[in-house]
Structure formats: C-alpha cells, structure tokens
Scaffold this active site. Structure first.
Site, PDB file in Angstrom:
ATOM      1  N   HIS A 190       7.565  89.574 -14.644  1.00 31.46           N
ATOM      2  CA  HIS A 190       7.152  88.221 -15.032  1.00 31.46           C
ATOM      3  C   HIS A 190       6.068  88.258 -16.096  1.00 31.46           C
ATOM      4  O   HIS A 190       5.344  87.289 -16.282  1.00 31.46           O
ATOM      5  CB  HIS A 190       6.666  87.427 -13.809  1.00 31.46           C
ATOM      6  CG  HIS A 190       7.543  87.567 -12.614  1.00 31.46           C
ATOM      7  ND1 HIS A 190       7.311  88.494 -11.624  1.00 31.46           N
ATOM      8  CD2 HIS A 190       8.688  86.929 -12.284  1.00 31.46           C
ATOM      9  CE1 HIS A 190       8.274  88.418 -10.710  1.00 31.46           C
ATOM     10  NE2 HIS A 190       9.124  87.484 -11.091  1.00 31.46           N
TER      11      HIS A 190
HETATM   12 FE1  FES Z   1       5.534  89.485 -11.342  1.00 29.89          FE
HETATM   13 FE2  FES Z   1       4.645  91.882 -12.054  1.00 29.89          FE
HETATM   14  S1  FES Z   1       4.458  90.040 -13.118  1.00 29.89           S
HETATM   15  S2  FES Z   1       5.748  91.347 -10.280  1.00 29.89           S
END
Ligand code: FES
Length: 183
Positions: A148
């Site tokens: 993410h």
């Molecule tokens: Fe979501 Fe690493 S940014 S698990």
C-alpha cells in the site's frame, strides 16, 4: 390403585435422563482426552521458537546494502548505512516524524552504521523491499512496501504512506565487533 402405565412411564424418563447425562460426561472427558495431547505437543515448539536467536556477521554486508535473514520465522533486515545515509538520517528533525526516533535510538552506540529491523511492514505485515532492490528503495532511500505504498527512510522510520510506526528494532547485541545476535 397405582396405574401401571404411569409407573412404567416414570421409569422410562429416569432411564433416559441417566443415559443422556452419561453421554454428555463421556463426550466431556473424551474432549479433554483428545485436546490435551495436542496442547502439550504444541507448547514445547512455541517455547523453542520464543528462545531462538539469529546471528549475522555484519562485515559481510556492503555499506549501502541490506540483507534479509530470518528471525523467529519472520524476515529480518540487517542494513549497513553509508556515511551519507547516516548524515541524511541525522539531518531529519526526529520530533517531526510520525514515530519520533533518532538513528542513535535505533542503533547501538559505536555501531550507528548497523541497522537491525524486522522486515515486516507495520501497516498490514507485508515484506518491504530494500536497498538490494535498487529503484524500489522509494523516495526516502530506505525501504518501500509495495502493498500500500509505505516509505521508510534509511533508518527504517516511517515517512510516508499508511504504516503507523517505524520498522520494529528487535532485541539484539553485538557478540563481537562484527557479529550480532538477535533475540
Ligand atoms: Fe500496507 Fe505495507 S503499506 S502492508
């Protein structure tokens, strides 16, 4: 005069109650008997895991590179910082960070070029990419989580993205000038 049907009915109920109670008791003991060996088998391996340590010779890591090891079944990053990366990490005002920590607080005295962290993103647990993956270092030069988009800097501090905290520094110590023992 006693009604023979009533008497017969009453005995029947009592017998059924007794059979039901006996069946429940057997199931109860059976459940304990089956579960207990499972629990006693699992307990030792959990203890062994909790006590396990990982040793890494940091002299084998080039400055600017990060290696992946395994500690208690999870990825562990051991990184050697270059002089420039140390200067960059120290130039940041730590109090302005989401999880305020200085490089010195995250490394051992006299060994601030050796950064030891878990390789587990503090957002939802993906394994971030590190210096070894070249352009995937992300804009802060440390680690980048592809799940993410969390960016960690060269001290593995969270700088951008959804992760709430810095990559965790586990308990470790230097057992010689170049060898660390984690755990
Ligand atoms: Fe979501 Fe690493 S940014 S698990």
């Amino acid at each position: 005069v006693a009604d023979p049907h009533d008497a017969g009915h009453g005995d029947g109920v009592h017998r059924r109650d007794f059979i039901n109670i006996a069946a429940v008791s057997a199931a109860g003991f059976g459940g304990v008997a089956v579960l207990y060996p499972l629990i006693s088998q699992m307990a030792p391996s959990a203890d062994v895991l909790a006590e396990s340590t990982t040793e890494v010779d940091v002299s084998a890591i080039e400055p600017g590179q990060s290696i992946k090891a395994i500690f208690r079944k999870q990825p562990l990053f051991v990184r050697r910082l270059t002089e420039r990366e140390i200067a960059e990490a120290n130039a940041v005002d730590a109090s302005s960070l989401r999880d305020p920590q200085t490089l010195q607080e995250r490394t051992k005295e006299g060994h601030e070029d050796v950064l030891v962290t878990m390789g587990v993103c503090t957002h939802l647990g993906c394994v971030p990419l590190g210096a070894a993956e070249g352009e995937n270092k992300g804009e802060f030069g440390g680690y980048f989580c592809p799940c993410h988009g969390s960016h960690y800097d060269t001290a593995a501090r969270i700088r951008k993205g959804p992760a709430p905290t810095n990559l965790e520094v586990p308990e470790y110590e230097f057992t010689s000038d170049t060898v660390i023992r984690v755990g």
